[in-house]
Motif scaffolding. Sequence first.
Motif, short mmCIF file in Angstrom:
data_model
loop_
_atom_site.label_atom_id
_atom_site.label_comp_id
_atom_site.label_asym_id
_atom_site.label_seq_id
_atom_site.Cartn_x
_atom_site.Cartn_y
_atom_site.Cartn_z
N ALA A 99 0.50 5.22 7.68
CA ALA A 99 1.14 5.57 8.95
C ALA A 99 2.61 5.16 8.96
CB ALA A 99 0.40 4.91 10.12
N ALA A 100 2.89 3.97 8.49
CA ALA A 100 4.27 3.48 8.51
C ALA A 100 5.16 4.19 7.50
CB ALA A 100 4.29 1.98 8.26
N ALA A 101 4.59 4.62 6.39
CA ALA A 101 5.38 5.29 5.35
C ALA A 101 5.72 6.73 5.71
CB ALA A 101 4.66 5.22 4.01
N GLY A 102 5.04 7.28 6.71
CA GLY A 102 5.41 8.59 7.22
C GLY A 102 4.58 9.73 6.69
N PRO A 103 4.83 10.94 7.24
CA PRO A 103 4.07 12.13 6.85
C PRO A 103 4.16 12.37 5.34
CG PRO A 103 5.46 12.59 8.74
CD PRO A 103 5.85 11.23 8.24
N GLY A 104 3.02 12.71 4.75
CA GLY A 104 2.98 13.00 3.32
C GLY A 104 2.94 11.77 2.45
N ALA A 105 2.86 10.58 3.05
CA ALA A 105 2.81 9.35 2.25
C ALA A 105 1.55 9.33 1.40
CB ALA A 105 2.84 8.12 3.17
N ARG A 106 1.63 8.59 0.30
CA ARG A 106 0.46 8.45 -0.57
C ARG A 106 0.29 6.99 -0.96
NH1 ARG A 106 1.78 7.51 -5.65
NH2 ARG A 106 3.86 7.97 -6.38
N LEU A 107 -0.96 6.61 -1.10
CA LEU A 107 -1.28 5.25 -1.52
C LEU A 107 -1.10 5.11 -3.02
CD1 LEU A 107 -4.53 4.59 0.52
CD2 LEU A 107 -2.31 3.48 0.87
N ARG A 108 -0.61 3.96 -3.44
CA ARG A 108 -0.53 3.66 -4.87
C ARG A 108 -1.91 3.36 -5.44
NH1 ARG A 108 4.62 -0.39 -5.63
NH2 ARG A 108 6.25 1.18 -5.37
N ALA A 109 -2.76 2.72 -4.63
CA ALA A 109 -4.10 2.32 -5.06
C ALA A 109 -4.91 1.94 -3.82
CB ALA A 109 -4.01 1.12 -6.01
N PRO A 110 -6.22 1.78 -3.96
CA PRO A 110 -7.02 1.30 -2.83
C PRO A 110 -6.59 -0.10 -2.41
CG PRO A 110 -8.43 2.11 -4.60
CD PRO A 110 -7.03 2.06 -5.14
N ARG A 111 -6.99 -0.49 -1.22
CA ARG A 111 -6.67 -1.83 -0.70
C ARG A 111 -7.21 -2.91 -1.63
NH1 ARG A 111 -11.37 -4.13 1.41
NH2 ARG A 111 -12.92 -2.60 2.04
N ALA A 112 -6.52 -4.04 -1.58
CA ALA A 112 -6.94 -5.21 -2.34
C ALA A 112 -7.24 -6.32 -1.35
CB ALA A 112 -5.84 -5.65 -3.30
N VAL A 113 -8.18 -7.19 -1.71
CA VAL A 113 -8.62 -8.25 -0.81
C VAL A 113 -8.23 -9.60 -1.39
CG1 VAL A 113 -10.63 -9.25 0.36
CG2 VAL A 113 -10.59 -6.81 -0.16
N SER A 114 -7.72 -10.48 -0.53
CA SER A 114 -7.37 -11.83 -0.96
C SER A 114 -8.64 -12.57 -1.40
CB SER A 114 -6.69 -12.61 0.16
OG SER A 114 -7.56 -12.79 1.26
N ALA A 115 -8.46 -13.57 -2.25
CA ALA A 115 -9.60 -14.32 -2.77
C ALA A 115 -10.43 -14.95 -1.66
CB ALA A 115 -9.11 -15.41 -3.74
N ASP A 116 -9.79 -15.35 -0.56
CA ASP A 116 -10.54 -15.98 0.53
C ASP A 116 -11.08 -14.97 1.54
OD1 ASP A 116 -8.34 -15.27 2.08
OD2 ASP A 116 -7.80 -17.32 2.60
N GLY A 117 -10.77 -13.67 1.34
CA GLY A 117 -11.30 -12.63 2.20
C GLY A 117 -10.65 -12.49 3.56
N THR A 118 -9.54 -13.19 3.81
CA THR A 118 -8.91 -13.13 5.13
C THR A 118 -7.79 -12.10 5.24
OG1 THR A 118 -7.32 -14.88 4.64
CG2 THR A 118 -9.44 -15.56 5.61
N ALA A 119 -7.40 -11.49 4.12
CA ALA A 119 -6.31 -10.51 4.16
C ALA A 119 -6.59 -9.37 3.19
CB ALA A 119 -4.99 -11.19 3.80
N THR A 120 -6.19 -8.18 3.59
CA THR A 120 -6.23 -7.02 2.71
C THR A 120 -4.83 -6.41 2.70
OG1 THR A 120 -6.90 -5.51 4.49
CG2 THR A 120 -8.67 -6.51 3.16
N ALA A 121 -4.49 -5.77 1.60
CA ALA A 121 -3.18 -5.13 1.49
C ALA A 121 -3.30 -3.84 0.70
CB ALA A 121 -2.19 -6.06 0.81
N ALA A 122 -2.46 -2.88 1.04
CA ALA A 122 -2.35 -1.62 0.31
C ALA A 122 -0.89 -1.18 0.39
CB ALA A 122 -3.26 -0.56 0.92
N ILE A 123 -0.45 -0.51 -0.63
CA ILE A 123 0.95 -0.07 -0.70
C ILE A 123 1.01 1.46 -0.70
CG2 ILE A 123 3.08 -0.12 -2.04
CD1 ILE A 123 2.10 -2.84 -3.16
N ALA A 124 1.86 2.01 0.17
CA ALA A 124 2.06 3.44 0.25
C ALA A 124 3.54 3.78 0.09
CB ALA A 124 1.56 3.99 1.58
N GLU A 125 3.78 4.94 -0.48
CA GLU A 125 5.14 5.46 -0.63
C GLU A 125 5.28 6.71 0.20
OE1 GLU A 125 6.34 5.91 -4.72
OE2 GLU A 125 4.98 4.32 -5.34
N GLY A 126 6.40 6.82 0.92
CA GLY A 126 6.63 7.99 1.72
C GLY A 126 8.08 8.11 2.13
N SER A 127 8.35 9.10 2.96
CA SER A 127 9.73 9.37 3.38
C SER A 127 10.14 8.59 4.63
CB SER A 127 9.90 10.86 3.63
OG SER A 127 9.00 11.29 4.64
N GLY A 128 9.20 7.89 5.23
CA GLY A 128 9.54 7.04 6.38
C GLY A 128 9.46 7.67 7.70
#
Length: 119
Positions: free
Chosen positions: A90-119
């Motif tokens: 959503a933040a990366a804008g229309p047509g954005a694509r994910l680099r990979a599926p979300r990743a989970v921190s070792a303690d399970g309290t945070a997830t992260a995913a990276i997307a590239e887009g036009s903003g």
Amino acid sequence: MIVAGFGLRSGATLAALQDALAKAGGPEGVTHLATLAAKAEGLRPLSQALDLPVLPLVAEALHGIPTLTRSDRIEALFGTGSLAEAAALAAAGPGARLRAPRAVSADGTATAAIAEGSG
């Protein structure tokens, strides 16, 4: 624009946020962090450590965004399979694509995913 999107539980530590981001591909090239507006304060330590702005998103902005991974609980609450993936897209804008599926921190309290887009 390269956005790291996050899902995080209350009390997620800086170490957990860093771990999730590292597992998602690392901070190199990331220009913004994003999460739900209600959770944005929890990203402040990472935002300060990386000197990156946080883009707070309303829950409605994430509803219906297709994601690579799916949590039944997140789907029921927010209408999308992954907060981290949906926030990044959503933040990366229309047509954005994910680099990979979300990743989970070792303690399970945070997830992260990276997307590239036009903003």
